[in-house]
Enzyme design. Structure first.
Site, mmCIF file in Angstrom:
data_model
loop_
_atom_site.group_PDB
_atom_site.id
_atom_site.type_symbol
_atom_site.label_atom_id
_atom_site.label_comp_id
_atom_site.label_asym_id
_atom_site.label_seq_id
_atom_site.Cartn_x
_atom_site.Cartn_y
_atom_site.Cartn_z
ATOM 1 N N HIS A 178 -2.640 2.537 5.441
ATOM 2 C CA HIS A 178 -2.684 1.106 5.787
ATOM 3 C C HIS A 178 -3.784 0.433 4.957
ATOM 4 O O HIS A 178 -4.780 -0.063 5.485
ATOM 5 C CB HIS A 178 -2.954 0.963 7.282
ATOM 6 C CG HIS A 178 -2.439 -0.306 7.888
ATOM 7 N ND1 HIS A 178 -2.802 -1.548 7.425
ATOM 8 C CD2 HIS A 178 -1.581 -0.515 8.931
ATOM 9 C CE1 HIS A 178 -2.210 -2.471 8.177
ATOM 10 N NE2 HIS A 178 -1.453 -1.874 9.093
ATOM 11 N N GLU A 305 1.564 -1.678 2.741
ATOM 12 C CA GLU A 305 1.933 -0.393 3.320
ATOM 13 C C GLU A 305 3.259 0.076 2.719
ATOM 14 O O GLU A 305 4.327 -0.371 3.123
ATOM 15 C CB GLU A 305 2.044 -0.514 4.835
ATOM 16 C CG GLU A 305 0.819 -1.135 5.498
ATOM 17 C CD GLU A 305 1.133 -1.731 6.853
ATOM 18 O OE1 GLU A 305 1.692 -1.007 7.705
ATOM 19 O OE2 GLU A 305 0.843 -2.929 7.059
#
Length: 340
Positions: A178, A305
């Site tokens: 992330h 992501e």
């Protein structure tokens, strides 16, 4: 190439280590064993160190960080609708950590693990190798899943992140990191950060950010990044339709040779190109370092992501995230820094 190891502190009564990879240009990658966290990706320009990602200065900032700040997500990144899915004729029930859905591997996923670590070094690469075995008792996914996440820094200022896994029973596997980028000079906001994406479609999401199954063109909308465009410009167009942020899944073209996305600063100082072997990119605007600014949607970070499209287990045309028993799998994400 150089690798150093130091104590980062203690979380959950476990000793957390920090590994720093440095190449001859001074580019540094720091990895925490907690959450397989990318704490630093920085470069030296004209004698001054410049961070390419948004980070916290110490381990405490990564303890149940609500933004999953530059941390590993898995077994499955993104949301799984209804916190359940069918696999081999059985219904698997997950913990609904984002009621009524499961999100980012659940409350006992990759983010909340202190990974074992070793290092590898060659003449032109330095790597930290993180390993962990997830069990159904831990996260409610079927199968004992052995996962290795390897961060490798090259002398060409490229960071390769590989995810290798194998399970003793069929399970799901769709991990990512992330990572929150801000490549501008002062990292204060996203006004001067531009983005270009390889795809021209995005997923339609419901109010809970669950895909409906529909893919729509981005051309001419606030989601159109087919050409370099600042985040601010895109947000300004979204505001015209009542939208206030990016928290969206884009369909991209997987490639090891052509970036799925490129991020740069409008002053022309630097770029980061993102490569992935999967078809999705979730883009999210946030301010993980200043709650007051976050409350008024004054963003300073752009999460990128790379993954298979979210909730793929419920949409056959999104991609295959089923990992058959005893079958190894590998996924790769790469970040290439370029000085302009």
């Amino acid at each position: 190439m150089e690798i150093t190891k130091s104590a980062a502190g203690t979380l959950n009564q476990q000793d957390v280590s920090k590994y720093v990879l440095t190449n001859q240009q001074g580019t540094q990658v720091a990895v925490l064993t907690w959450g397989a966290t990318l704490q630093e990706f920085s470069v030296v320009e004209d004698g001054k160190r410049h961070s390419l990602i948004v980070n916290k200065p110490d381990l405490a900032g990564y303890d149940h960080n609500p933004y999953y700040l530059c941390q590993a997500l898995g077994r499955v990144a993104g949301r799984i609708a209804g916190a359940q899915f069918e696999l081999d004729g059985q219904t698997v029930h997950l913990e609904a950590n984002e009621e009524p859905n499961a999100s980012h591997g659940g409350p006992h996923g990759f983010t909340f693990v202190n990974w074992d670590a070793t290092t590898n070094q060659t003449a032109d690469t330095a790597s930290v190798v993180l390993t962990h075995t997830s069990t159904p008792a831990d996260d409610r996914y079927p199968g004992n899943l052995e996962t290795t996440i390897t961060y490798t820094l090259t002398e060409e200022n490229r960071l390769d992140i590989t995810f290798d896994a194998q399970s003793d029973a069929a399970t799901l596997f769709n991990p990512t990191i992330h990572t929150y980028f801000n490549v501008t000079d002062d990292q204060h906001d996203l006004d001067q950060q531009w983005v270009k994406l390889s795809g021209d479609k995005r997923l339609v999401l419901d109010q809970a950010k669950i895909p409906t199954g529909e893919m729509v063109p981005t051309a001419g909308t606030g989601y159109d990044f087919s050409q370099p465009r600042t985040v601010k410009d895109g947000l300004d167009q979204l505001h015209q339709t009542g939208q206030v942020e990016y928290d969206d899944a884009f369909v991209v073209e997987p490639s090891k040779d052509t970036p799925i996305a490129t991020i740069g600063d409008t002053t022309g100082h630097r770029e980061v190109s993102i490569y992935s072997d999967r078809n999705g990119l979730v883009v999210f605007t946030a301010n993980p370092t200043d709650d007051a600014r976050a409350d008024v949607r004054d963003y300073n970070a752009l999460a990128m992501e790379a993954q298979t499209l979210p909730d793929a287990i419920h949409h056959a045309d999104f991609g295959d995230v089923v990992l058959p028993a005893n079958q190894p799998v590998e996924h790769t994400i790469s970040y290439q820094y370029t000085r302009k």
